[in-house]
Design an enzyme around this catalytic site. Structure first.
Site, PDB file in Angstrom:
ATOM      1  N   TYR A 294      62.874 -12.627 -54.732  1.00 34.41           N
ATOM      2  CA  TYR A 294      62.278 -13.969 -54.806  1.00 34.41           C
ATOM      3  C   TYR A 294      62.849 -14.749 -53.627  1.00 34.41           C
ATOM      4  CZ  TYR A 294      61.058 -18.458 -57.133  1.00 34.41           C
ATOM      5  OH  TYR A 294      60.570 -19.701 -57.456  1.00 34.41           O
TER       6      TYR A 294
ATOM      7  N   LYS B 205      58.244 -12.159 -54.064  1.00 40.92           N
ATOM      8  CA  LYS B 205      57.533 -13.419 -54.250  1.00 40.92           C
ATOM      9  C   LYS B 205      58.031 -14.355 -53.161  1.00 40.92           C
ATOM     10  CE  LYS B 205      56.908 -17.692 -56.668  1.00 40.92           C
ATOM     11  NZ  LYS B 205      57.382 -18.673 -57.659  1.00 40.92           N
TER      12      LYS B 205
ATOM     13  N   VAL C  71      51.699 -16.153 -56.934  1.00 43.47           N
ATOM     14  CA  VAL C  71      52.505 -16.577 -58.075  1.00 43.47           C
ATOM     15  C   VAL C  71      52.516 -18.106 -58.060  1.00 43.47           C
ATOM     16  CG1 VAL C  71      54.731 -16.304 -59.240  1.00 43.47           C
ATOM     17  CG2 VAL C  71      53.909 -14.499 -57.715  1.00 43.47           C
TER      18      VAL C  71
END
Lengths: 311, 311, 311, 311
Positions: free
Chosen positions: A139, A167, A211
């Site tokens: 992330y 992400k 996302v």
């Protein structure tokens, strides 16, 4: 869950965490959020991300969130779970808990609070991946952790099978482009954008999916956007994105100077979900305040303008 | 422990956390660190601060550290314990654990990872203080949490009895001066500097004491510095400080570009303590590496130059 | 030049400033750069931008650049000229000089060196616009000036006729999207991206054109990209962009840690232009160094890989 | 002026630049500022520093300031003049102009606007020093130029005779301490602090003097502070500093959120000088606004509290 080639694609919203008036997890509301997202056609769920107030929840509260989300989604889509902790041993502990509770994959950031270094970030992800028997996604969220995950760091980790995806919420779209190009030869590595205002642009740049925090409010819109991009109808994708950019104005409802950007943004998502009848309250974790009546009315107006139903 | 007027004064080092070769807590070494510091004449101990690798330790590891430090110090000096977590509920959980395990006071930062706002930081400290029956100190460490605790925020919290003190590691000495001046009328509020290279200067500015990471290596030096400042012998305080500034060169022993500032700095403290015979290894928590032989030799030379004994 | 509706569209490269071996302006090489860009089909020229080493040139050197560029382009395309100075009076002085020397428009940043405030930035642009009889574009470049020009600041200035456009090099593509949407109702306001790695994506977001530094090296490529985007052939636009992203690898030729990002980036552009036979040397303004032989060879290899001719 | 060993010591205020109602230089007021400072016993004058609105003045305005200050001070104390420009050639041009107009020394920052690198900063100072026949001082002001001048960069330049001193406005007092210690063996190198709230503390750390913006308002106070420190009366120095910290509250008179920190700070200095009868107006350079009547009244109250005379 055996990892297929590029298993994480499409729209995978970071699921918000509804709370009761006294600050406990509102299990019923969380179940309804999951149902709302599945009804929208999303391709996965990301529990305990930044939008899920992960940094505000104690370990036991986090466990409860995982239980509810995995049970409510019942295997219809993969459930990714954040193991967002300052450093390696702590992230491993949370990653193992998530897997034990049914997560299909775990998501971790670079170390934070402490200062870090690329060699340490590399070891961090390798150690976490070695400790859990499930796909690990990175992330990239510099606004929270204050370091950036460069393609030069991520692509070798992908090539080595350490990472199953990323992400990207860095907002660094040039780096994202270089990452997406570099990932073409790595079929098991998913490149997901968290840059919810330019998902169409990032799909054009080569993203496998998105996302979007705003996807909690309007999952149907993001799914339409994704599908238009996949079929190459960029005009339709851009038009949908433009509509969602307008909807994103809800994050400006909080009176300027009275709340953090996190409280204003997540507070708006929760308030919109409350107005849409999905969750019971817009209560936020302490020390954040909930949005008030005037701010709520403004969000209602934005929902109407975007053509979204309210109860 | 009933809070006296300005109870936290003098030298209160942030205690390092020694580890065994396999990364577990080295209880014997930690006991020796406590003994070494008490022998140096320190006025308190701060366990689970940044120098204690607090962000690298799981909750159960943190509990173990608290147990060892409180037992080893046996009430000779107050033990402050860090409850350094991203947000309120998590910090409260750790603060309660610390108190239950014998801490005399708890230390918390502003929220981190998430973006925050002064009104939220204010509520954060008020909620923590309300949840625990022990003095609460604020830890101002922007390099870690990316927000600064201004005097305008801290002084009202002090006046309201929420905060019993602050550890200022902000490096903002102008703000520190304003804080120290503002705190003169608040006898129950301790102003401690973590700015270990200019403790003499901060004492001149009105500090009640210091929390120097380097004090692990040379507690006697910092105690001499403090005592000289208290008796107004500023020339002696400055000379002692100058010597400690030279000693601080140990943090540059790590080959540039091969480790984070945290790994280089704490790694140097641990290596020096190992060389001084206080702890068994210089092992660091993952994902940090330990300093190697060449780097260790450089630190040994610095210790010799500073006139510090080695085994 | 009377300002038409959205007069500044298409590819408008920030023209590099070639120097002789002793650091003077190389007029012949600059004329060839202009010819090279016009041959590539560009729609405008931006002299004295960051890529033109504007911050490295004295006022008299800047005047000489303007003279050469306006003369060499001979009205074939509009010439925008940077008046990039710390504050208002200084920018006005340079803007007037530029107009007097034939510039069709001027480009100014927010104040820098000094700290600033939105109300001051607003007045800054209004004062400059009032002082010159030519279109004024804002240059949003936080990496240089350390403040961001938000849509909330720019759109009112556009609506009031103060600004004729913006060059956005902020890298904040979410803000860019909001700006582009807001600019739809402002036909006299051009939204240009300087984000050279994602021009296709920014065109999809609503850009009127681009100001790519890399366009010095491969103007034909950026013109093809633009034209593909305009006709809605997004697959072709993205493929061209991907090729240009690969070409952008030239900015990594400088040995890491031996030069600033500016020296590495602009040095690579100049070296590529030298290798392509457009300019005579890759000399940089002091205190920057020029790229050396090994670095030049690496750039030559990248040019070959990208299919660009060399002499 | 032949450079003596450590020629720049004591209090050397950065002289403010008074303006007339229409924004031109107010020569009479500037002469009175110089007289006011000399009357206060200062040891030097620093014209065209940040507090002198240097970044707001055109080259011809800067020339006029130099003329007035050198003439008004008439050799009683050395006059340092800022040559604060983005890069080398531009700074050299301004440094030569300053020397030609009578400056005794020039002051330059690291390159700004552009990104830079230590090797470039090193060459920058060497090139400037080589181009002018007068002492060169470095101005370390990261808040303006966004890079920090480390002792590791400055001390070799001092040892090589490139730099005759530094004005440190970095706020990094740990680095300042290391610099001051390193400068002990370099008698021709002056270490001056611009950290006006902790001058006593920096003197204890080894400073040769100070460059306090607030010294425009109360030169007598800073001179008393300096003299107390030099004679080792640290209690008196600290008491004087504490009084000046209270006086510094004037920089908070501007209504929060309505002006930049520069406009609030310099505006307060100018307003105080106006109230003290030294300058005619508190006009600021565009795009800054002047402080208004309510803000002026607040500053008057602070002056009264500090025991400073008003007209």
């Amino acid at each position: 869950m055996t990892a297929p080639a590029t298993p994480f694609t499409g729209v995978i919203p970071p699921v918000v965490t509804p709370l009761t008036a006294d600050g406990a997890l509102d299990r019923g509301s969380l179940e309804r959020v999951v149902g709302h997202l599945l009804d929208g056609g999303v391709n996965g769920l990301f529990a305990l991300g930044s939008s899920g107030e992960t940094a505000y929840l104690t370990p036991s509260q986090q466990d409860e969130v995982i239980e509810v989300v995995t049970k409510a989604s019942a295997g219809q889509v993969p459930v990714l779970v954040g193991a967002i902790e300052t450093t390696t041993n702590r992230a491993v502990e949370r990653a193992r808990a998530a897997i034990a509770l049914g997560a299909d994959a775990v998501v971790a950031t670079a170390p934070f609070y402490t200062r870090t270094h690329p060699t340490e970030i590399d070891r961090h992800f390798r150690d976490i991946a070695a400790a859990v028997d499930a796909p690990l996604l990175a992330y990239d969220v510099p606004v929270c952790v204050h370091s950036k995950l460069d393609p030069e760091l991520l692509l070798p980790l992908a090539a080595d099978g350490v990472l199953a995806g990323v992400k990207d919420s860095s907002g660094d779209d040039g780096a994202f482009r270089r990452l997406a190009i570099g990932a073409r030869d790595l079929p098991g590595f998913s490149v997901l954008t968290g840059h919810e205002l330019v998902v169409d642009a990032m799909m054009l740049s080569g993203a496998d999916g998105s996302v979007p925090g705003l996807g909690n409010v309007d999952p149907h819109g993001y799914v339409r956007l994704h599908q238009a991009a996949v079929r190459g109808d960029w005009a339709a994708a851009a038009a949908e994105q433009d509509r969602l950019v307008a909807l994103f104005d809800i994050v400006g409802a909080a009176v300027p100077g009275t709340a953090s950007a996190t409280a204003a943004g997540l507070g708006a998502f929760k308030t919109a979900l409350m107005l849409r009848g999905v969750i019971a309250t817009n209560v936020m974790s302490p020390p954040m305040r909930r949005l008030d009546g005037t701010e709520t009315a403004m969000i209602a107006a934005y929902l109407d303008r975007a053509g979204l139903s309210r109860v």
